[in-house]
Scaffold this active site. Structure first.
Site, PDB file in Angstrom:
ATOM      1  N   GLU A  88       5.040  27.225  -8.068  1.00 47.96           N
ATOM      2  CA  GLU A  88       5.390  26.716  -6.739  1.00 47.96           C
ATOM      3  C   GLU A  88       6.310  27.664  -5.993  1.00 47.96           C
ATOM      4  O   GLU A  88       6.864  27.303  -4.948  1.00 47.96           O
ATOM      5  CB  GLU A  88       5.987  25.303  -6.829  1.00 47.96           C
ATOM      6  CG  GLU A  88       7.132  25.136  -7.776  1.00 47.96           C
ATOM      7  CD  GLU A  88       7.607  23.678  -7.884  1.00 47.96           C
ATOM      8  OE1 GLU A  88       7.227  22.838  -7.063  1.00 47.96           O
ATOM      9  OE2 GLU A  88       8.385  23.406  -8.823  1.00 47.96           O
ATOM     10  N   ASN A  91       3.054  22.110  -2.390  1.00 52.34           N
ATOM     11  CA  ASN A  91       4.022  21.686  -1.363  1.00 52.34           C
ATOM     12  C   ASN A  91       5.140  22.723  -1.247  1.00 52.34           C
ATOM     13  O   ASN A  91       5.468  23.198  -0.161  1.00 52.34           O
ATOM     14  CB  ASN A  91       4.634  20.322  -1.701  1.00 52.34           C
ATOM     15  CG  ASN A  91       3.582  19.289  -2.043  1.00 52.34           C
ATOM     16  OD1 ASN A  91       2.455  19.392  -1.589  1.00 52.34           O
ATOM     17  ND2 ASN A  91       3.932  18.298  -2.842  1.00 52.34           N
ATOM     18  N   ASP A  92       5.720  23.063  -2.401  1.00 56.94           N
ATOM     19  CA  ASP A  92       6.787  24.062  -2.369  1.00 56.94           C
ATOM     20  C   ASP A  92       6.222  25.465  -2.190  1.00 56.94           C
ATOM     21  O   ASP A  92       6.834  26.302  -1.529  1.00 56.94           O
ATOM     22  CB  ASP A  92       7.636  23.979  -3.644  1.00 56.94           C
ATOM     23  CG  ASP A  92       8.689  22.890  -3.522  1.00 56.94           C
ATOM     24  OD1 ASP A  92       9.259  22.741  -2.422  1.00 56.94           O
ATOM     25  OD2 ASP A  92       8.912  22.164  -4.501  1.00 56.94           O
ATOM     26  N   CYS A 134      -1.255  20.198  -8.410  1.00 54.50           N
ATOM     27  CA  CYS A 134      -0.646  18.868  -8.320  1.00 54.50           C
ATOM     28  C   CYS A 134       0.057  18.640  -6.988  1.00 54.50           C
ATOM     29  O   CYS A 134       0.611  17.579  -6.752  1.00 54.50           O
ATOM     30  CB  CYS A 134       0.291  18.608  -9.496  1.00 54.50           C
ATOM     31  SG  CYS A 134       1.702  19.702  -9.513  1.00 54.50           S
ATOM     32  N   HIS A 142       7.918  -8.150 -10.054  1.00 51.71           N
ATOM     33  CA  HIS A 142       6.653  -8.052 -10.779  1.00 51.71           C
ATOM     34  C   HIS A 142       5.510  -8.739 -10.052  1.00 51.71           C
ATOM     35  O   HIS A 142       4.360  -8.359 -10.205  1.00 51.71           O
ATOM     36  CB  HIS A 142       6.811  -8.599 -12.198  1.00 51.71           C
ATOM     37  CG  HIS A 142       7.444  -7.602 -13.087  1.00 51.71           C
ATOM     38  ND1 HIS A 142       8.780  -7.598 -13.371  1.00 51.71           N
ATOM     39  CD2 HIS A 142       6.927  -6.516 -13.706  1.00 51.71           C
ATOM     40  CE1 HIS A 142       9.058  -6.577 -14.145  1.00 51.71           C
ATOM     41  NE2 HIS A 142       7.951  -5.902 -14.370  1.00 51.71           N
TER      42      HIS A 142
HETATM   43  C1  PEP Z   1       4.951  20.656  -5.130  1.00 54.21           C
HETATM   44  O1  PEP Z   1       5.945  21.290  -4.806  1.00 54.21           O
HETATM   45  O2  PEP Z   1       3.814  20.882  -4.708  1.00 54.21           O
HETATM   46  C2  PEP Z   1       5.072  19.521  -6.076  1.00 54.21           C
HETATM   47  C3  PEP Z   1       4.009  18.923  -6.559  1.00 54.21           C
HETATM   48  O3  PEP Z   1       6.324  19.106  -6.397  1.00 54.21           O
HETATM   49  P1  PEP Z   1       7.229  18.213  -5.414  1.00 54.21           P
HETATM   50  O4  PEP Z   1       6.386  17.784  -4.250  1.00 54.21           O
HETATM   51  O5  PEP Z   1       7.744  17.099  -6.227  1.00 54.21           O
HETATM   52  O6  PEP Z   1       8.290  19.187  -5.025  1.00 54.21           O
HETATM   53 MG    MG Z   2       7.822  21.103  -5.897  1.00 52.30          MG
END
Ligand code: PEP
Ligand code: MG
Length: 551
Positions: free
Chosen positions: A428, A451-452, A499, A188
């Site tokens: 995604e 990302n995916d 995201c 902490h």
């Molecule tokens: C993504 O795939 O963009 C995502 C936000 O999920 P993660 O990076 O956890 O796969």
């Molecule tokens: Mg993902």
């Protein structure tokens, strides 16, 4: 000049004199007593007094570092009610006829050792909390003044270890940074240092008594302490520090400001988190909500499958602390690179294309239901959004919603309060982006996991560093799928966010806003820089350079 290294616990630069904080030496009376009743009464009074102190510390920490950081003092108060601990002290007094101070030292040291012996680093770090409470109890029993002598000159604090209450008691206006010989990045103290925005170095093995009062530079970026640095080094770090301060001050001016473009378009700038401890960063960076809580970290941080109650507590903490902000919790996205021993998943030829995320949840219904029930129960404590990952079809979304409904009926049948919440999916996979119109009929929102989406669209394994030269985060195919998704969301009157990492790429912010993206969820440190860019945009003017070619 001397240098000392360690492990980085919080970034930043501190320049000033070192003050060594010496652990107070205890003189514990180990003689036996006839009046065990009086010693038991002293123990009880001390316990109640320390609980009062913890409440004061809680309030002080809540105001200076936020609810999440303060929670430890609430936990301390409860620890002092722990039956095993109280019983251990009572037995030492009544059966062994020892005095209260001795009983506290013995029983608390045993409890601290028990935590230290645990394998899980989280529990190991809790031993510092028990030692903290022991010291507080002994301070009361021995009538010691616990307020630190702090002087008036700012200082870099060097200590063997720092307990959370010692950290909070320090006058923040004088504290420049921390260096400790012990400590872990999940303790902490490290968490508090980060939320106080001070550099911190832990596991610094070379600490020496003769550093006391010496001038030093703490480089929290590179986990290095320079004792009696050269003039050149002082000048160079002073320059670096003032540049950091200028940048921070400019960004801090945006705390509380709206994320609105010059022509009045508001965008929600949210943060991505991995667990309840990240809530500090959400608040410190003034994120307007959480757009992605990667709930699988709750599973990854546990050595056994977390129970419904354990999950409920984690979700509740985040929702309650951040209310009325929205918190979107993604259901467990396990598999591919995130494997968990207790799940007994088979090794696969193509794990990224394999048995993962929603595919696991839809086949291991009990596992999925536990999480959904925990989420529904937590809904009463804030503004929840539930999000399903790795969706490729309408059938999956419908199945997820049916199971969610079943859980809701069950809980409501048992009289559990469930507050309104939104349900969304991650877009995604190219399949989801291409079917966005149909999927939009079934949900309240979309969140683009770029990302995916990039990995699957470009057939580029995101884990494989060798593919770096082939990868293009701005690939037109990905941008086109994003646009299709946003347009589908608009047609069906649902909101859409991003995201994935691309959401924090400020060279694309204008493009995303012009497309019609409603929310951008980024790592907490990117919230204010992103807000700055949004506020500088004027979407009523002709399309700028940032817009993609096909526009
Ligand atoms: C993504 O795939 O963009 C995502 C936000 O999920 P993660 O990076 O956890 O796969
Ligand atoms: Mg993902």
């Amino acid at each position: 000049m001397r240098t000392a290294g360690g492990i980085k616990a919080a970034e930043g630069i501190a320049i000033g004199r070192i003050r060594i904080c010496r652990a107070s030496v205890c003189d514990i009376d180990d003689s036996l007593t006839e009046d065990t009743a009086a010693e038991l009464a002293r123990f009880e009074q001390a316990r109640i007094r320390v609980q009062e102190q913890q409440r004061v510390l809680y309030e002080r920490a809540r105001q200076s570092a936020g609810e999440e950081s303060a929670a430890i003092f609430e936990a301390h108060e409860l620890m002092l009610d722990d039956e095993d601990l109280v019983e251990a002290c009572t037995e030492i007094i009544l059966k062994q006829r020892h005095r209260a101070g001795y009983a506290v030292q013995e029983a608390f040291d045993n409890a601290a050792q028990m935590f230290r012996d645990m394998e899980d680093p989280y529990f190991q770090a809790r031993s510092a909390d028990v030692v903290d409470l022991k010291n507080a109890m002994l301070d009361v029993l021995l009538g010691r003044d616990t307020d630190n002598e702090q002087g008036t000159e700012p200082f870099i604090l060097v200590a063997e270890d720092l307990t959370p209450s010692e950290t909070v008691k320090l006058d923040k206006s004088l504290l420049l940074g921390f260096v400790t010989r012990e400590g872990s990045a999940s303790s902490h103290t490290a968490i508090l240092a980060r939320s106080m925005n001070l550099p911190a170095l832990i596991q610094c093995r070379d600490i020496s008594e003769d550093w006391d009062g010496k001038f030093a530079i703490l480089d929290g970026y590179n986990a290095c302490l320079y004792i009696e640095p050269t003039q050149d080094l002082v000048e160079s770090f002073t320059g670096r520090r003032s540049r950091d301060l200028e940048k921070e001050a400019l960004l801090r001016q945006l705390m509380g400001a709206s994320s609105t473009t010059m022509d009045g378009r508001s965008v929600r700038v949210f943060a991505n988190i991995g667990g309840p401890d990240d809530v500090d960063a959400v608040l410190a960076n003034d994120a307007e909500g959480v757009g992605l809580f990667r709930s699988e970290f709750v599973y990854l941080n546990s050595r056994t499958d977390p129970t419904e109650d354990q999950q409920f507590e984690a979700y509740k903490r985040v929702l309650k602390t951040l209310a009325p902000r929205q918190v979107i919790i993604r259901t467990c996205d396990i598999g591919a690179d995130k494997t968990i021993g207790y799940m007994n998943l088979d090794r696969e030829e193509n794990p990224a294309l394999g048995y993962r995320a929603i595919r696991i949840c839809l086949t291991r219904r009990d596992f999925f239901r536990r999480q959904l029930r925990a989420l529904l129960r937590a809904s009463a404590f804030g503004r929840l959004g539930i999000m399903f990952p790795m969706i490729i079809s309408l059938r999956e979304v419908r199945e997820c919603r049916e199971i969610l409904e079943e859980c809701r009926r069950e809980l409501e049948g048992d009289g559990v309060k469930i507050s309104p919440f939104e349900v969304g999916i991650m877009i995604e996979t190219p399949a989801a982006a291409l079917c966005a119109d149909e999927l939009a009929e079934e949900v309240d929102f979309f969140s683009l996991g770029t990302n995916d989406l990039t990995q699957y669209t470009c057939a580029i394994d995101r884990q494989n560093a060798k593919l770096e030269p082939f990868s293009d985060p701005h690939h037109p195919a990905v941008l086109r799928l994003i646009r299709m998704t946003v347009e589908a969301a608009r047609r069906h009157n649902i909101w859409v966010g991003i995201c994935g990492e691309l959401g924090a790429d400020t060279s694309l912010t204008e493009t995303f806003l012009r497309m019609g993206v409603d929310e951008l969820s980024v790592n907490p440190g990117s919230v204010l820089p992103l807000r700055r860019i949004i506020r500088s945009l004027d979407l009523s003017r002709p399309v700028g350079q940032a817009l993609i070619q096909e526009e």
